[in-house]
Motif scaffolding. Structure first.
Motif, PDB file in Angstrom:
ATOM      1  N   ASN A  42       0.848  -1.182   0.000  1.00 33.18           N
ATOM      2  CA  ASN A  42       0.000   0.000   0.000  1.00 33.18           C
ATOM      3  C   ASN A  42       0.893   1.245   0.000  1.00 33.18           C
ATOM      4  OD1 ASN A  42      -1.698   2.175   0.558  1.00 33.18           O
ATOM      5  ND2 ASN A  42      -3.041   0.946   1.832  1.00 33.18           N
ATOM      6  N   PRO A  43       1.032   1.914  -1.144  1.00 34.95           N
ATOM      7  CA  PRO A  43       1.933   3.067  -1.201  1.00 34.95           C
ATOM      8  C   PRO A  43       1.472   4.245  -0.349  1.00 34.95           C
ATOM      9  CG  PRO A  43       0.657   2.901  -3.221  1.00 34.95           C
ATOM     10  CD  PRO A  43       0.357   1.666  -2.411  1.00 34.95           C
ATOM     11  N   LEU A  44       0.182   4.291   0.015  1.00 37.25           N
ATOM     12  CA  LEU A  44      -0.309   5.403   0.837  1.00 37.25           C
ATOM     13  C   LEU A  44       0.296   5.388   2.242  1.00 37.25           C
ATOM     14  CD1 LEU A  44      -4.077   5.518  -0.155  1.00 37.25           C
ATOM     15  CD2 LEU A  44      -2.193   6.901  -1.045  1.00 37.25           C
ATOM     16  N   LEU A  45       0.744   4.233   2.703  1.00 33.21           N
ATOM     17  CA  LEU A  45       1.302   4.160   4.049  1.00 33.21           C
ATOM     18  C   LEU A  45       2.597   4.973   4.178  1.00 33.21           C
ATOM     19  CD1 LEU A  45       0.586   0.448   5.020  1.00 33.21           C
ATOM     20  CD2 LEU A  45      -0.674   2.498   5.661  1.00 33.21           C
ATOM     21  N   ALA A  46       3.275   5.222   3.062  1.00 33.30           N
ATOM     22  CA  ALA A  46       4.491   6.045   3.109  1.00 33.30           C
ATOM     23  C   ALA A  46       4.161   7.511   3.405  1.00 33.30           C
ATOM     24  CB  ALA A  46       5.250   5.932   1.788  1.00 33.30           C
ATOM     25  N   ARG A  47       2.885   7.874   3.359  1.00 36.91           N
ATOM     26  CA  ARG A  47       2.470   9.250   3.695  1.00 36.91           C
ATOM     27  C   ARG A  47       2.327   9.460   5.199  1.00 36.91           C
ATOM     28  NH1 ARG A  47      -2.310  10.486  -0.721  1.00 36.91           N
ATOM     29  NH2 ARG A  47      -1.030  10.149  -2.575  1.00 36.91           N
ATOM     30  N   ILE A  48       2.427   8.413   5.974  1.00 37.95           N
ATOM     31  CA  ILE A  48       2.259   8.537   7.427  1.00 37.95           C
ATOM     32  C   ILE A  48       3.541   9.086   8.040  1.00 37.95           C
ATOM     33  CG2 ILE A  48       1.889   7.299   9.589  1.00 37.95           C
ATOM     34  CD1 ILE A  48       0.141   5.342   8.030  1.00 37.95           C
ATOM     35  N   ASP A  49       3.414  10.221   8.684  1.00 36.29           N
ATOM     36  CA  ASP A  49       4.549  10.834   9.370  1.00 36.29           C
ATOM     37  C   ASP A  49       4.816  10.029  10.645  1.00 36.29           C
ATOM     38  OD1 ASP A  49       6.300  12.419  10.872  1.00 36.29           O
ATOM     39  OD2 ASP A  49       5.295  14.290  10.324  1.00 36.29           O
ATOM     40  N   PRO A  50       5.965   9.363  10.743  1.00 36.77           N
ATOM     41  CA  PRO A  50       6.221   8.532  11.922  1.00 36.77           C
ATOM     42  C   PRO A  50       6.264   9.322  13.227  1.00 36.77           C
ATOM     43  CG  PRO A  50       8.182   8.694  10.548  1.00 36.77           C
ATOM     44  CD  PRO A  50       7.066   9.350   9.788  1.00 36.77           C
TER      45      PRO A  50
END
Length: 172
Positions: A42-50
């Motif tokens: 899911n490429p959208l998960l890379a948008r989550i700011d850790p």
């Protein structure tokens, strides 16, 4: 000796607050994803700011996933944020009130949040909160409640975290 009051609940949506989407000025920021956790394709998960994980953990509340991701939020989102498993607000079974709520402009989560809070103070962070949700909660929940709408094109900002922290420390 009296017991301290339980912490307020924080119902947290994923799509919009944690994963920005939709119209926005410029490209979405992306963050490196630890290979051990991955994104499950899911490429959208890379948008989550850790950094959201530490900010959430620092709030004086009991966080609860309130998202259609359901338990998948613990599988995919939680590790990216460095959080322990969180309880999940279950999507309610279809009922006769669904159509009534939809016609009134209320979100499917509204009744479920109030039921889950069971009289405790709570904050709800979502990108789909409406005036109808605010009115319904005010009329059906006796404890303080903060319905905090987030711009889905931007996601949670420093200002959102500050507002949540301030309210959760004194939910009157």
């Amino acid at each position: 000796m009296p017991q301290p009051a339980p912490l307020p609940l924080l119902f947290l949506d994923v799509d919009g607050p944690l994963i920005p989407f939709g119209p926005r000025p410029g490209p979405f920021p992306v963050y490196p994803v630890d290979g051990a956790h991955g994104t499950g394709g899911n490429p959208l998960l890379a948008r989550i700011d850790p950094r959201h994980g530490a900010r959430l953990a620092a709030l004086p509340c009991e966080p609860v996933w309130a998202t259609t991701w359901g338990q998948d939020a613990n599988t995919w989102i939680r590790p990216l944020l460095g959080l322990p498993p969180l309880p999940v607000l279950d999507e309610p079974e279809p009922s006769a009130t669904d159509e009534q709520d939809a016609r009134a402009g209320r979100h499917w989560k509204t009744r479920a949040l109030v039921a889950r809070a069971a009289g405790r103070p709570f904050a709800w962070v979502d990108d789909e909160i409406t005036a109808a949700d605010r009115t319904w909660v005010a009329g059906h929940h006796r404890a303080p409640a903060l319905l905090h709408r987030v711009d889905p094109g931007i996601g949670l900002t420093d200002g959102d975290w500050t507002a949540l922290d301030r309210w959760l420390r004194d939910p009157r």
